[in-house]
Design an enzyme around this catalytic site. Sequence first.
Site, PDB file in Angstrom:
ATOM      1  N   GLY A 239       0.765  -1.247   0.000  1.00  0.00           N
ATOM      2  CA  GLY A 239       0.000   0.000   0.000  1.00  0.00           C
ATOM      3  C   GLY A 239       0.789   1.285   0.000  1.00  0.00           C
ATOM      4  O   GLY A 239       0.186   2.360  -0.116  1.00  0.00           O
ATOM      5  N   GLU A 275       4.158  -6.430   2.076  1.00  0.00           N
ATOM      6  CA  GLU A 275       3.924  -6.840   0.680  1.00  0.00           C
ATOM      7  C   GLU A 275       3.953  -5.626  -0.251  1.00  0.00           C
ATOM      8  O   GLU A 275       2.947  -5.302  -0.895  1.00  0.00           O
ATOM      9  CB  GLU A 275       2.549  -7.516   0.562  1.00  0.00           C
ATOM     10  CG  GLU A 275       2.342  -8.731   1.440  1.00  0.00           C
ATOM     11  CD  GLU A 275       0.882  -9.195   1.462  1.00  0.00           C
ATOM     12  OE1 GLU A 275       0.008  -8.538   0.862  1.00  0.00           O
ATOM     13  OE2 GLU A 275       0.616 -10.227   2.097  1.00  0.00           O
ATOM     14  N   ARG A 278       3.913  -1.451  -5.624  1.00  0.00           N
ATOM     15  CA  ARG A 278       4.152  -0.185  -6.330  1.00  0.00           C
ATOM     16  C   ARG A 278       5.481   0.476  -5.942  1.00  0.00           C
ATOM     17  O   ARG A 278       6.245   0.893  -6.809  1.00  0.00           O
ATOM     18  CB  ARG A 278       3.001   0.762  -5.978  1.00  0.00           C
ATOM     19  CG  ARG A 278       3.010   2.079  -6.713  1.00  0.00           C
ATOM     20  CD  ARG A 278       1.906   2.988  -6.141  1.00  0.00           C
ATOM     21  NE  ARG A 278       0.655   2.307  -5.980  1.00  0.00           N
ATOM     22  CZ  ARG A 278      -0.267   2.176  -6.933  1.00  0.00           C
ATOM     23  NH1 ARG A 278      -0.076   2.735  -8.103  1.00  0.00           N
ATOM     24  NH2 ARG A 278      -1.390   1.517  -6.700  1.00  0.00           N
ATOM     25  N   ARG A 314      -3.912   2.609 -16.043  1.00  0.00           N
ATOM     26  CA  ARG A 314      -4.135   3.340 -14.790  1.00  0.00           C
ATOM     27  C   ARG A 314      -4.920   4.643 -14.968  1.00  0.00           C
ATOM     28  O   ARG A 314      -5.848   4.896 -14.204  1.00  0.00           O
ATOM     29  CB  ARG A 314      -2.807   3.597 -14.063  1.00  0.00           C
ATOM     30  CG  ARG A 314      -2.065   2.313 -13.672  1.00  0.00           C
ATOM     31  CD  ARG A 314      -0.883   2.594 -12.764  1.00  0.00           C
ATOM     32  NE  ARG A 314      -1.309   3.144 -11.501  1.00  0.00           N
ATOM     33  CZ  ARG A 314      -1.218   4.413 -11.152  1.00  0.00           C
ATOM     34  NH1 ARG A 314      -0.662   5.279 -11.959  1.00  0.00           N
ATOM     35  NH2 ARG A 314      -1.666   4.831  -9.996  1.00  0.00           N
ATOM     36  N   CYS A 346     -10.182   3.179 -29.347  1.00  0.00           N
ATOM     37  CA  CYS A 346     -11.482   3.805 -29.630  1.00  0.00           C
ATOM     38  C   CYS A 346     -12.347   3.845 -28.375  1.00  0.00           C
ATOM     39  O   CYS A 346     -13.342   3.109 -28.249  1.00  0.00           O
ATOM     40  CB  CYS A 346     -12.180   3.053 -30.748  1.00  0.00           C
ATOM     41  SG  CYS A 346     -11.337   3.332 -32.285  1.00  0.00           S
ATOM     42  N   TYR A 376       1.839  -1.730 -12.121  1.00  0.00           N
ATOM     43  CA  TYR A 376       0.482  -1.826 -12.659  1.00  0.00           C
ATOM     44  C   TYR A 376       0.428  -1.224 -14.069  1.00  0.00           C
ATOM     45  O   TYR A 376      -0.532  -0.553 -14.439  1.00  0.00           O
ATOM     46  CB  TYR A 376      -0.537  -1.153 -11.708  1.00  0.00           C
ATOM     47  CG  TYR A 376      -0.439  -1.704 -10.300  1.00  0.00           C
ATOM     48  CD1 TYR A 376      -0.930  -2.967 -10.010  1.00  0.00           C
ATOM     49  CD2 TYR A 376       0.199  -0.997  -9.273  1.00  0.00           C
ATOM     50  CE1 TYR A 376      -0.809  -3.511  -8.734  1.00  0.00           C
ATOM     51  CE2 TYR A 376       0.324  -1.532  -7.997  1.00  0.00           C
ATOM     52  CZ  TYR A 376      -0.191  -2.791  -7.742  1.00  0.00           C
ATOM     53  OH  TYR A 376      -0.067  -3.329  -6.487  1.00  0.00           O
TER      54      TYR A 376
HETATM   55  C1  LIG Z   1      -3.016  -8.372  -0.924  1.00  0.00           C
HETATM   56  C2  LIG Z   1      -2.171  -7.311  -1.526  1.00  0.00           C
HETATM   57  N1  LIG Z   1      -0.922  -7.158  -1.072  1.00  0.00           N
HETATM   58  C3  LIG Z   1      -0.101  -6.213  -1.604  1.00  0.00           C
HETATM   59  C4  LIG Z   1      -0.525  -5.374  -2.616  1.00  0.00           C
HETATM   60  C5  LIG Z   1       0.431  -4.367  -3.163  1.00  0.00           C
HETATM   61  O1  LIG Z   1       0.040  -3.081  -2.924  1.00  0.00           O
HETATM   62  P1  LIG Z   1       0.969  -1.876  -3.361  1.00  0.00           P
HETATM   63  O2  LIG Z   1       1.351  -2.073  -4.763  1.00  0.00           O
HETATM   64  O3  LIG Z   1       0.122  -0.685  -3.146  1.00  0.00           O
HETATM   65  O4  LIG Z   1       2.154  -1.889  -2.430  1.00  0.00           O
HETATM   66  C6  LIG Z   1      -1.835  -5.489  -3.091  1.00  0.00           C
HETATM   67  C7  LIG Z   1      -2.345  -4.562  -4.116  1.00  0.00           C
HETATM   68  O5  LIG Z   1      -3.367  -3.981  -4.008  1.00  0.00           O
HETATM   69  C8  LIG Z   1      -2.672  -6.493  -2.552  1.00  0.00           C
HETATM   70  O6  LIG Z   1      -3.921  -6.670  -2.997  1.00  0.00           O
END
Ligand SMILES: Cc1ncc(COP(=O)(O)O)c(C=O)c1O
Length: 425
Positions: A239, A275, A278, A314, A346, A376
């Site tokens: 996140g 995790e 981004r 995006r 289009c 993404y």
């Molecule tokens: C379960 C889970 N973990 C990690 C992420 C990675 O999030 P971010 O790319 O915002 O760090 C996501 C993406 O939404 C996710 O769904």
Amino acid sequence: MIYFKYKKNNLFCEDIQVSEICKKLKTPFYLYSSNALIANYRLLQKLLGGINLLIAYSVKANSNLSVLKTFAECGSGADVVSIGELKKVLKAGISSDKIVYSGVGKTRDEIYFAVKNKIEQFNVESVEELKTIAKITEQTKTSANIALRVNPDISAGGHPKISTGKKTDKFGIPISEAKNIYYIAKKFKNLNIKGIDIHIGSQIRSLTPFKKAFKKVLDFCIELDKLGFNIKNIDLGGGIGIDYESEKQDLKFLNDYAKLIKSIFKKTNKKIIIEPGRFLVANAGILVTSVLYKKTIENKSFLIIDAGMNDLMRPALYDAKHIIRPLAKKTKNKTTKKFEVVGTVCETADIMVKNAKIYKSVEQGDYYFIDKAGAYGHVMSSSYNSKSIASEIMVNNNNYHVIKKKIDPEDLLKFEKIAPWLKKN
Ligand SMILES: Cc1ncc(COP(=O)(O)O)c(C=O)c1O
């Protein structure tokens, strides 16, 4: 260290002048800096030093094998959401004990494959999923490590479509119901209760929701331990938001995020899993494109480029803002004007950048790039309008390599068959 920078008005990725690649390969293409990936990983690792940490790179952000292998060589783990991602991270050499499996709809085949590969933990999102994992482990006489993904009912995320932690979102198990489900899990002898997991959203640019969620999960964890569950892993999800509208990295936010984790979890000896997706890849990639046409309608100037929403979804999907810049800065005729930069698809939604400042003297064939497109980006690309899927290139110092070939309409045609009752040409 900045890995994409202008030298004498020309954009370089590490030691490669990007326009040199354009002489050999057709635009659009994604271009990644391998050293930027490594630097991002090392920075996060350094800021979170001193705690028992597993960085499980969230593969959905960019699942290119060379990207995965780069992180594998850094020692990263992985957060996967499908059997495809799991196969890729195993191929990249990430060991099973560093892999967590998220997602609301894991199929039986996916669970079976992950059980066989003895992953670190399933982040379980429903009672039915829990029971399915238990059944598969019984049938195969194996066991599985599980964590419950709890939904802390905290609103976060840069856009409603990437918020995952509110109680009305489809993700996780309401925190108020989780205790009972841990008791259900305890009854299955083939399930090892390993941890707890949250993920409240993506592109989060404020610490407040993180703080609330982290405190909530720690309190719940303490309660579970008192009840004898012995939770070993606390998975905080991803996140971390980035600043798409600046050329620089927002180091302050990252620092504050790391400090927050350290301060909240300093007293626990449990393994903290994060995790990030981004943050690790976004600024390590650009989308290189060239100008097709320009036109003006009712005083509004459009710049039509050869990269569109099929290459980078995006902006159309999340109203995301990206910066667009030229590969070569002009030394003469430098005045700019506002253009709406659009792709070739289009769809009216195929707007790549609104109100972009572009040279008035822009011409057909000029090269531009969309910045911070490493996350993404290519993973969401499609062949909509029967378009090619862009290639991916990786740079390492003064080398570059095509790490995924362009997929052309001819390649896609190989998957199609004309129904036998239709007339032959
Ligand atoms: C379960 C889970 N973990 C990690 C992420 C990675 O999030 P971010 O790319 O915002 O760090 C996501 C993406 O939404 C996710 O769904």
